[in-house]
Write a protein that holds these residues in place. Structure first.
Motif, mmCIF file in Angstrom:
data_model
loop_
_atom_site.group_PDB
_atom_site.id
_atom_site.type_symbol
_atom_site.label_atom_id
_atom_site.label_comp_id
_atom_site.label_asym_id
_atom_site.label_seq_id
_atom_site.Cartn_x
_atom_site.Cartn_y
_atom_site.Cartn_z
ATOM 1 N N MET A 97 0.834 -1.212 0.030
ATOM 2 C CA MET A 97 -0.098 0.191 0.036
ATOM 3 C C MET A 97 1.033 1.188 -0.108
ATOM 4 O O MET A 97 1.815 1.376 0.752
ATOM 5 C CB MET A 97 -0.793 0.034 1.090
ATOM 6 C CG MET A 97 -1.986 1.250 1.103
ATOM 7 S SD MET A 97 -2.950 1.092 2.423
ATOM 8 C CE MET A 97 -2.002 1.485 3.962
ATOM 9 N N SER A 98 0.521 2.231 -0.919
ATOM 10 C CA SER A 98 1.249 3.408 -0.936
ATOM 11 C C SER A 98 0.802 4.520 0.116
ATOM 12 O O SER A 98 -0.587 4.229 0.193
ATOM 13 C CB SER A 98 1.077 3.997 -2.295
ATOM 14 O OG SER A 98 1.511 5.325 -2.478
ATOM 15 N N THR A 99 1.311 5.203 0.629
ATOM 16 C CA THR A 99 0.856 6.321 1.760
ATOM 17 C C THR A 99 1.300 7.590 1.539
ATOM 18 O O THR A 99 2.257 7.628 0.684
ATOM 19 C CB THR A 99 1.364 5.768 2.933
ATOM 20 O OG1 THR A 99 3.081 5.875 2.949
ATOM 21 C CG2 THR A 99 1.080 4.494 3.499
ATOM 22 N N ARG A 100 0.442 8.535 1.646
ATOM 23 C CA ARG A 100 0.935 9.898 1.476
ATOM 24 C C ARG A 100 1.708 10.315 2.647
ATOM 25 O O ARG A 100 2.697 11.181 2.538
ATOM 26 C CB ARG A 100 -0.138 10.934 1.360
ATOM 27 C CG ARG A 100 -1.405 10.620 2.403
ATOM 28 C CD ARG A 100 -2.603 11.419 1.600
ATOM 29 N NE ARG A 100 -2.377 12.965 1.645
ATOM 30 C CZ ARG A 100 -2.615 14.074 2.526
ATOM 31 N NH1 ARG A 100 -2.879 13.472 3.737
ATOM 32 N NH2 ARG A 100 -2.290 15.209 2.274
ATOM 33 N N THR A 101 1.450 9.898 3.802
ATOM 34 C CA THR A 101 2.346 10.209 4.905
ATOM 35 C C THR A 101 2.455 8.865 5.663
ATOM 36 O O THR A 101 1.635 7.842 5.488
ATOM 37 C CB THR A 101 1.875 11.176 6.022
ATOM 38 O OG1 THR A 101 0.197 10.803 6.411
ATOM 39 C CG2 THR A 101 1.764 12.444 5.311
ATOM 40 N N GLN A 102 3.016 8.581 6.837
ATOM 41 C CA GLN A 102 3.285 7.103 7.261
ATOM 42 C C GLN A 102 2.064 6.713 7.976
ATOM 43 O O GLN A 102 1.415 7.418 8.760
ATOM 44 C CB GLN A 102 4.288 7.304 8.525
ATOM 45 C CG GLN A 102 4.720 5.984 9.266
ATOM 46 C CD GLN A 102 5.300 5.258 8.117
ATOM 47 O OE1 GLN A 102 6.247 5.648 7.208
ATOM 48 N NE2 GLN A 102 5.288 4.104 8.266
ATOM 49 N N GLY A 103 1.464 5.533 7.152
ATOM 50 C CA GLY A 103 0.264 4.786 7.573
ATOM 51 C C GLY A 103 -1.005 5.409 7.198
ATOM 52 O O GLY A 103 -2.093 4.991 7.498
ATOM 53 N N VAL A 104 -0.857 6.631 6.351
ATOM 54 C CA VAL A 104 -2.084 6.933 5.823
ATOM 55 C C VAL A 104 -2.166 6.702 4.242
ATOM 56 O O VAL A 104 -1.357 7.120 3.545
ATOM 57 C CB VAL A 104 -2.252 8.563 5.938
ATOM 58 C CG1 VAL A 104 -3.586 9.085 5.343
ATOM 59 C CG2 VAL A 104 -2.124 8.785 7.470
ATOM 60 N N PRO A 105 -3.082 5.839 3.807
ATOM 61 C CA PRO A 105 -3.242 5.488 2.366
ATOM 62 C C PRO A 105 -3.222 6.950 1.573
ATOM 63 O O PRO A 105 -3.918 7.746 1.907
ATOM 64 C CB PRO A 105 -4.495 4.776 2.464
ATOM 65 C CG PRO A 105 -4.751 4.211 3.616
ATOM 66 C CD PRO A 105 -4.319 5.302 4.441
ATOM 67 N N ALA A 106 -2.651 6.733 0.309
ATOM 68 C CA ALA A 106 -2.880 7.840 -0.719
ATOM 69 C C ALA A 106 -4.220 7.825 -1.091
ATOM 70 O O ALA A 106 -4.847 6.774 -1.394
ATOM 71 C CB ALA A 106 -1.770 7.494 -1.689
ATOM 72 N N GLN A 107 -4.592 8.973 -1.458
ATOM 73 C CA GLN A 107 -5.834 9.181 -2.055
ATOM 74 C C GLN A 107 -6.083 8.623 -3.317
ATOM 75 O O GLN A 107 -7.199 8.170 -3.946
ATOM 76 C CB GLN A 107 -6.148 10.752 -2.230
ATOM 77 C CG GLN A 107 -6.518 11.440 -0.863
ATOM 78 C CD GLN A 107 -7.900 10.901 -0.130
ATOM 79 O OE1 GLN A 107 -8.970 10.719 -0.872
ATOM 80 N NE2 GLN A 107 -7.679 10.538 1.213
ATOM 81 N N SER A 108 -4.882 8.554 -4.232
ATOM 82 C CA SER A 108 -4.753 7.810 -5.514
ATOM 83 C C SER A 108 -3.628 7.415 -5.551
ATOM 84 O O SER A 108 -2.659 7.656 -5.132
ATOM 85 C CB SER A 108 -5.038 8.925 -6.534
ATOM 86 O OG SER A 108 -4.216 10.172 -6.537
ATOM 87 N N GLY A 109 -3.540 6.089 -6.440
ATOM 88 C CA GLY A 109 -2.281 5.221 -6.440
ATOM 89 C C GLY A 109 -2.108 4.796 -4.992
ATOM 90 O O GLY A 109 -0.817 4.447 -4.830
ATOM 91 N N ALA A 110 -3.106 4.128 -4.271
ATOM 92 C CA ALA A 110 -2.703 3.428 -3.072
ATOM 93 C C ALA A 110 -2.145 2.030 -3.258
ATOM 94 O O ALA A 110 -1.704 1.638 -2.458
ATOM 95 C CB ALA A 110 -3.927 3.606 -2.067
ATOM 96 N N PHE A 111 -2.384 1.257 -4.464
ATOM 97 C CA PHE A 111 -1.930 0.003 -4.766
ATOM 98 C C PHE A 111 -0.690 -0.017 -5.675
ATOM 99 O O PHE A 111 -0.631 0.296 -6.582
ATOM 100 C CB PHE A 111 -3.273 -0.932 -5.232
ATOM 101 C CG PHE A 111 -2.971 -2.305 -5.618
ATOM 102 C CD1 PHE A 111 -3.515 -3.136 -4.475
ATOM 103 C CD2 PHE A 111 -2.315 -2.524 -6.924
ATOM 104 C CE1 PHE A 111 -3.136 -4.578 -4.832
ATOM 105 C CE2 PHE A 111 -2.012 -3.977 -7.007
ATOM 106 C CZ PHE A 111 -2.619 -4.846 -5.964
ATOM 107 N N ILE A 112 0.246 -0.592 -4.940
ATOM 108 C CA ILE A 112 1.549 -0.888 -5.725
ATOM 109 C C ILE A 112 1.554 -2.243 -6.118
ATOM 110 O O ILE A 112 1.715 -3.011 -5.036
ATOM 111 C CB ILE A 112 2.788 -0.206 -5.023
ATOM 112 C CG1 ILE A 112 2.461 1.201 -4.747
ATOM 113 C CG2 ILE A 112 4.109 -0.270 -5.478
ATOM 114 C CD1 ILE A 112 3.667 1.955 -3.791
ATOM 115 N N ALA A 113 1.908 -2.678 -7.420
ATOM 116 C CA ALA A 113 2.032 -3.951 -7.696
ATOM 117 C C ALA A 113 3.751 -4.052 -7.900
ATOM 118 O O ALA A 113 4.168 -3.079 -8.588
ATOM 119 C CB ALA A 113 1.427 -4.400 -8.977
ATOM 120 N N MET A 114 4.043 -5.419 -7.599
ATOM 121 C CA MET A 114 5.585 -5.573 -7.691
ATOM 122 C C MET A 114 5.789 -6.902 -8.133
ATOM 123 O O MET A 114 5.101 -7.729 -7.586
ATOM 124 C CB MET A 114 6.308 -5.014 -6.464
ATOM 125 C CG MET A 114 6.110 -3.833 -5.891
ATOM 126 S SD MET A 114 6.816 -3.363 -4.236
ATOM 127 C CE MET A 114 5.609 -4.640 -3.326
#
Length: 323
Positions: free
Chosen positions: A125-142
């Motif tokens: 999960m992508s975060t905008r700040t530590q532990g807070v999910p990003a409003q957009s682009g929260a799912f990172i595939a690797m």
């Protein structure tokens, strides 16, 4: 390592999509005609998407990386399984999905499955700040980093800037059928990292085992590379995540109904487009390491089609290991 910008996601800042963009998407068959799919641009002063009833939020950036309407059954099922919205997906996630579908359809000659996706990829999960999910682009595939993962390495673009500003609205208006095929819009980021984001089959089905073995043979002995999973859908002008009449390996020339355009793309333009999708650094004189299969040159049978489909229906996705 995931791209730096995607590590911390992004916030909304309005949309920069205009009518010329929409016209291009319609001309290239990424969007159906106005009689089937209605398009509305975001108001000039709008900051955060606010779709009207029945509308879905989509991204021009995603359309340029392999999505088309109506989206494929696999992509719709994939979104529902992971409980995701299009705005949760970074552009690089769409590139990896398109490459994965190209591998399955263009080289293995099979439909893409969650079993194979979970074998090759993991997520965070992508975060905008530590532990807070990003409003957009929260799912990172690797790509899974295990030494025995045969999926070819694709070096992704480090930073896809301002992709969040490429959103607009679509609505199915066809008298019959759904020419969008996306789940209803739900605002906001995912409600935390879902358990299914760790999905990986405890034991592969016979069909899955055969498919992974075939990928390993192609990468180790037949020259299959990461750019080979992007160049096919560029050269054949097909959208991996769009609903189509048949698999990529069943395509047959310029008049194939799966194509976006009947004209061939010049060789140097193919390398430019592949380098736009990922950091492949192809030259204008690039060549395939391994070419995808076609109707004239069908792929070898990985396993019995009946066994493959039977195993996918019988294989229950809750059987998973944690990352």
């Amino acid at each position: 390592m995931p791209p730096a910008m995607e590590q911390y996601g992004g916030d909304w800042d309005g949309s920069n999509v205009h009518e010329d963009h929409v016209e291009f998407l319609r001309k290239t068959r990424r969007l159906p005609g106005a009689g089937k799919v209605e398009v509305r641009l975001a108001p000039a002063k709008e900051i955060t998407p606010a779709p009207r009833e029945g509308k879905r939020v989509v991204f021009r950036s995603h359309f340029l990386r392999g999505i088309g309407l109506p989206v494929s059954a696999f992509f719709r099922f994939w979104l529902e399984f992971y409980q995701l919205q299009p705005h949760h997906l970074t552009p690089n996630a769409v590139v990896l999905l398109s490459a994965f579908v190209t591998l399955c359809e263009g080289y293995l000659g099979v439909h893409p499955t969650l079993e194979l996706w979970g074998e090759f990829f993991q997520s965070k999960m992508s975060t905008r700040t530590q532990g807070v999910p990003a409003q957009s682009g929260a799912f990172i595939a690797m790509r899974r980093v295990a030494a025995d993962n045969p999926f070819p390495i694709i070096t992704l673009i480090q930073s896809v800037k301002l992709w969040q500003k490429s959103y607009f609205y679509v609505k199915n208006v066809a008298p019959q059928g759904d020419y969008v095929n996306l789940p209803a819009y739900v605002a906001g980021p995912p409600a935390g990292r879902r358990p299914q984001w760790s999905y990986r089959a405890v034991t592969l089905t016979p069909a899955g085992t055969a498919a992974v073995a075939r990928v390993r043979a192609m990468t180790q002995s037949e020259g299959l590379s990461g750019s080979d999973l992007l160049a096919p859908f560029v050269t054949r002008r097909v959208l991996p995540l769009q609903s189509r009449p048949h698999l990529i390996c069943q395509m047959s020339g310029q008049l194939d109904p799966s194509r976006m355009c009947t004209k061939d793309m010049p060789h140097d333009e193919v390398s430019f487009m592949v380098n736009y999708l990922a950091n492949c650094k192809l030259s204008a004189e690039w060549q395939f390491g391994k070419e995808p299969y076609s109707r004239a040159n069908p792929p070898p049978t990985v396993c019995s089609p009946c066994l493959f489909f039977f195993s996918q229906f019988c294989h229950r996705v809750p059987l998973a290991d944690s990352d």
